[in-house]
Design a protein around this motif. Sequence first.
Motif, PDB file in Angstrom:
ATOM      1  N   LEU A 737       0.797  -1.316   0.016  1.00 31.13           N
ATOM      2  CA  LEU A 737      -0.052  -0.014  -0.048  1.00 31.13           C
ATOM      3  C   LEU A 737       0.836   1.271   0.058  1.00 31.13           C
ATOM      4  N   GLY A 738       1.821   1.172   0.690  1.00 33.77           N
ATOM      5  CA  GLY A 738       2.873   2.468   0.964  1.00 33.77           C
ATOM      6  C   GLY A 738       3.352   2.620  -0.648  1.00 33.77           C
ATOM      7  N   GLU A 739       3.818   1.451  -1.320  1.00 34.99           N
ATOM      8  CA  GLU A 739       4.331   1.632  -2.829  1.00 34.99           C
ATOM      9  C   GLU A 739       3.500   2.181  -3.488  1.00 34.99           C
ATOM     10  N   LEU A 740       2.115   1.762  -3.581  1.00 35.37           N
ATOM     11  CA  LEU A 740       1.079   2.261  -4.298  1.00 35.37           C
ATOM     12  C   LEU A 740       0.811   3.850  -4.041  1.00 35.37           C
ATOM     13  N   ALA A 758      -5.809   3.305   6.274  1.00 32.76           N
ATOM     14  CA  ALA A 758      -5.973   1.971   6.065  1.00 32.76           C
ATOM     15  C   ALA A 758      -4.434   1.521   6.336  1.00 32.76           C
ATOM     16  N   GLN A 759      -3.380   2.285   6.119  1.00 30.78           N
ATOM     17  CA  GLN A 759      -1.968   1.821   6.406  1.00 30.78           C
ATOM     18  C   GLN A 759      -1.849   1.730   7.917  1.00 30.78           C
ATOM     19  N   ARG A 760      -2.364   2.689   8.523  1.00 27.29           N
ATOM     20  CA  ARG A 760      -2.225   2.706  10.043  1.00 27.29           C
ATOM     21  C   ARG A 760      -2.974   1.596  10.734  1.00 27.29           C
ATOM     22  N   GLU A 761      -4.248   1.108  10.361  1.00 29.56           N
ATOM     23  CA  GLU A 761      -5.103   0.075  10.863  1.00 29.56           C
ATOM     24  C   GLU A 761      -4.151  -1.026  10.211  1.00 29.56           C
ATOM     25  N   GLY A 766      -1.163  -5.982  12.415  1.00 28.53           N
ATOM     26  CA  GLY A 766       0.025  -6.687  12.452  1.00 28.53           C
ATOM     27  C   GLY A 766       0.790  -6.753  13.928  1.00 28.53           C
ATOM     28  N   ARG A 767       0.531  -5.766  14.639  1.00 30.41           N
ATOM     29  CA  ARG A 767       0.915  -5.909  16.075  1.00 30.41           C
ATOM     30  C   ARG A 767       0.134  -7.008  16.854  1.00 30.41           C
ATOM     31  N   GLU A 768      -1.212  -6.837  16.685  1.00 33.09           N
ATOM     32  CA  GLU A 768      -1.986  -7.667  17.149  1.00 33.09           C
ATOM     33  C   GLU A 768      -1.744  -9.100  16.888  1.00 33.09           C
ATOM     34  N   GLN A 775      -8.948 -11.511  17.518  1.00 34.41           N
ATOM     35  CA  GLN A 775     -10.241 -10.763  17.485  1.00 34.41           C
ATOM     36  C   GLN A 775      -9.946  -9.146  17.424  1.00 34.41           C
ATOM     37  N   PRO A 776      -8.937  -8.689  18.067  1.00 34.47           N
ATOM     38  CA  PRO A 776      -8.569  -7.389  17.791  1.00 34.47           C
ATOM     39  C   PRO A 776      -8.141  -7.033  16.293  1.00 34.47           C
ATOM     40  N   ALA A 777      -7.319  -8.262  15.995  1.00 37.62           N
ATOM     41  CA  ALA A 777      -6.724  -8.150  14.612  1.00 37.62           C
ATOM     42  C   ALA A 777      -7.858  -8.067  13.447  1.00 37.62           C
ATOM     43  N   VAL A 778      -8.926  -8.768  13.903  1.00 37.59           N
ATOM     44  CA  VAL A 778     -10.084  -8.863  12.690  1.00 37.59           C
ATOM     45  C   VAL A 778     -10.592  -7.572  12.571  1.00 37.59           C
ATOM     46  N   GLU A 779     -10.872  -6.897  13.815  1.00 40.12           N
ATOM     47  CA  GLU A 779     -11.375  -5.565  13.711  1.00 40.12           C
ATOM     48  C   GLU A 779     -10.645  -4.752  13.179  1.00 40.12           C
ATOM     49  N   GLY A 780      -9.440  -4.647  13.299  1.00 39.21           N
ATOM     50  CA  GLY A 780      -8.512  -3.511  12.944  1.00 39.21           C
ATOM     51  C   GLY A 780      -8.454  -4.023  10.999  1.00 39.21           C
ATOM     52  N   GLN A 781      -8.404  -5.238  10.745  1.00 44.42           N
ATOM     53  CA  GLN A 781      -8.458  -5.433   9.217  1.00 44.42           C
ATOM     54  C   GLN A 781      -9.625  -4.978   8.553  1.00 44.42           C
ATOM     55  N   GLY A 782     -10.932  -5.279   9.075  1.00 43.27           N
ATOM     56  CA  GLY A 782     -12.193  -4.689   8.606  1.00 43.27           C
ATOM     57  C   GLY A 782     -12.164  -3.268   8.543  1.00 43.27           C
ATOM     58  N   ARG A 783     -11.618  -2.567   9.727  1.00 44.03           N
ATOM     59  CA  ARG A 783     -11.558  -1.033   9.441  1.00 44.03           C
ATOM     60  C   ARG A 783     -10.468  -0.680   8.377  1.00 44.03           C
ATOM     61  N   ALA A 784      -9.529  -1.410   8.145  1.00 39.28           N
ATOM     62  CA  ALA A 784      -8.460  -1.281   7.085  1.00 39.28           C
ATOM     63  C   ALA A 784      -9.351  -1.453   5.611  1.00 39.28           C
ATOM     64  N   LEU A 785      -9.821  -2.345   5.495  1.00 38.05           N
ATOM     65  CA  LEU A 785     -10.604  -2.681   4.341  1.00 38.05           C
ATOM     66  C   LEU A 785     -11.429  -1.482   3.998  1.00 38.05           C
TER      67      LEU A 785
END
Length: 883
Positions: A737-740, A758-761, A766-768, A775-785
């Motif tokens: 995403l950063g390259e894009l 999206a990059q911050r999410e 990734g940290r989670e 579960q926190p990772a899934v929520e962050g991935q949903g916000r990233a989408l």
Amino acid sequence: MTSPSRQKKGAFAFRPSLARLVTTKRLLARIVLFFEQLLPPLMPVLSVIAFYLSASWFGLFRSVPDWLRILLLIVFAAAFLVSLLPFRTLRWPKVAEADRMLEERNGLPHQPVTVQEDEPAFDTPFGRVLWREHQTRMAEKIAALDAGLPRPDIAVHDRFALRAVPALLLVTAFGYSLSINGGSIRDALQAAPEQVVSDPAVRIDAWVTPPSYTGRAPVYLTSDGSEQAPIGIPQFSGLTVRVSGGKTAEKVVFRKANGEAQDIAVQADTKPQQTAASGSEQQTAAPASQALVAQTHMMKLQENGALEVNGRRWSFDVLPDKAPEIAFDGLPKPSVNGALEIGFTVKDDYGVQEAHAEIVPVETDPTATPLYPLPEYRLDIPRRNARDAKGVTSRNLTEHPLAGKRVRITLVAKDAAGQTGRSPPYEMVLPSRPFNEPLAAAVAEERQVFALDTRKMPQAIALNEALTIRPEETIPKLTNYLLLESALTRMKLAKGEDALKDTAQYLWEIALGMEDGDLSLAERKLREAQQNLADALDRNAPDEEIKKLMDELRKAMQDYMTELAERMQNAPMQPNQNAQNILRQQDLERMMDQIENLARSGNRDAAQQMLSELQRMMNNLQAGRPQRGQQSQENSEARKQIDKLGEILRDQQKLMEQTFRLDQQLRDRMQRGETDMGGNDPLLDEMNPGENGEPQDQQQGQQGKEGQQPSDQMTAEQLREALKQLRAQQDALGKQLGELQKSLGEMGMKPGPGFGQAQREMEGAGRELGQGRGQPAVEGQGRALEALRQGARDMMNQMMQAQQGQQGQGPNGQVGQGDQNGRDPLGRPRQTQGPDFGDNVKVPDEIDVQRAREILDAIREKLGNNPPQEMERRYLERLLDIQ
């Protein structure tokens, strides 16, 4: 009035509020006493006025001769003056009279009002104290004083109650004045009208016929003219009076509001015609024929007035017909093929009959001799006789010589009464046909030069000769060279107007042939077929003619679509050209079938409106013309970035689903208290990244063949470790995403805030994952989408704006692409919009209800099976919106 010194006496001296109250009561009492004096002498005055009004309303003044009318007026005036003589004795009551009236009518003993100003007879200290105490006690009774209403005691002055006679007479006369024979109070001041004797043998039939465009029913007048109020009728209504019976010809008069009388003439076809006969027979037959033959009088009502015939009268209040109003609805704009598209709004009290656009050049040469008249642009009114309509009309004026010149456009609306309304003018460059072939554009310019001014034919000939200086370099096709030579010969030989028009038409056909070949000829035939059908619908042609014109339209449409398909097969594929942009034959056939069915069922207005929509859709159809410049290279680079973004979205979606599945299995293990279910860890081997950071897929294929998930045999600790290993994939997506974003910046585009979010999410997810928390990772991935989709929309908007600025303008400044909203004429998304991010999906109308029902049934069935996982159950409940 009481002086200030007198008000300070007694209790008034140390009680100012009581002094003010007494002053007010005294004023009211004096007013009551004054009206008691006024009412008895006022009764004769009112009686005289009542007798005068009664005589006027009974019609006495209009039924007597003028000398008697004047005499009665003098008598009433003298009686009125005599009745005013008793008013000489009127006077304003005194304060003492008011005090006495207050004390008498309120039944107060010891005179509590007057005692406040009296003094004791013996001025001793004890007497003064005693008198002051008496004044104080009397002052307490003054607060309840009431002057009451006047008591004139009229019965003393009118012992026989004769005052009831004028009152009853006045009420009766007023009721009689509302009839047709009632009089007016102005009759005494004006001469009596001429007495017209009504002939009972004469029959009068009168009616008013409003114009047909008003939609109002005829108004029949009563035979006795009993209408009291004026009859409201639309302007330009037809008044018809039919007189029959009687021995002589009846005179029919229309009296205008200013008093001018106008005789309504008899219609020529209703006059009695007499044949040649002998003298005695002609004398006896003439009166009989006039009595037996009915005479018809007709006129148009354009102003207020009254109809008078045979002693009867009907008043009319003519409602004016306002001129229509018309205005632009947005700015006029060109379509894809150069047609002029105008949105408009019209208003009229009874409906607009027709509307058109008046197009005149801004710069004109008075000495010029144009070959063609000004262009005609008829506006398609959505509903015939629409009182408040709004519509859009698209007409192709590219063939007119004014195309490409600056013109002034004024909308003109006309109603059925012939009144016109005009809009404020708007100046623009009249759209011209976008020629991509330079040779075709040069030929069209030759034609335009002498078509605007026939005196410039030598200049046009010089332009043609310049094109053929080096034909082997500028004209690759021999056919085009021969056509130019033949056109040059025609231009030199053309002398008359017809020959010049033939030459101009020949040059236009050459230009179209060089540009599009047979496609332009098919397009012209299609446009002619559409115009012929529109004219037939406008004049309410019979069904046989409509069917014939529909067959011609179908054939022209078939030829055009065939030529268009062949052209698109032979032409190289362009970024804006794909299968979605081509109109299906079924869609066009369905529209033409609907037009024919509406026309045959009698709904010609709806058929004409649908035909206008078909014309507009065909004008906005992209005909597959190749574009010039570096547009292809720029679109290719943009396409790469769009595809790259689509891959990031898909990979992020798959990673979120994988994280969700592992987290659910880990929760199941923890709930059952199982810590070990086997030593093998096939999923760890599958998720083991290779050299390029991507997971190995060979073992996943082998596990799929066995029909079971690799994670089914994993322990809780192994599942947690698998979650930690997903961090590498999440970090790789963040890096992509950063390259894009960097690539978009190099293209001159500013990445939207959605990409940064999206990059911050992604980093947070990734940290989670690194800590094994699913579960926190899934929520962050949903916000990233969601942030990725928002960034994708911002990126597409910037690309569309850049595309419109770079390739949206064709030759002559005309738009060379399709709909500015990024959709084809049928509303389908263009390929340049990139992948579908799920925010513009539209289900076709035919399967909308059935498809929704199937989806809801499938969700209810899955929810009814009681899913063991709580998150899945909550997700299904949210879909059904039952939480």
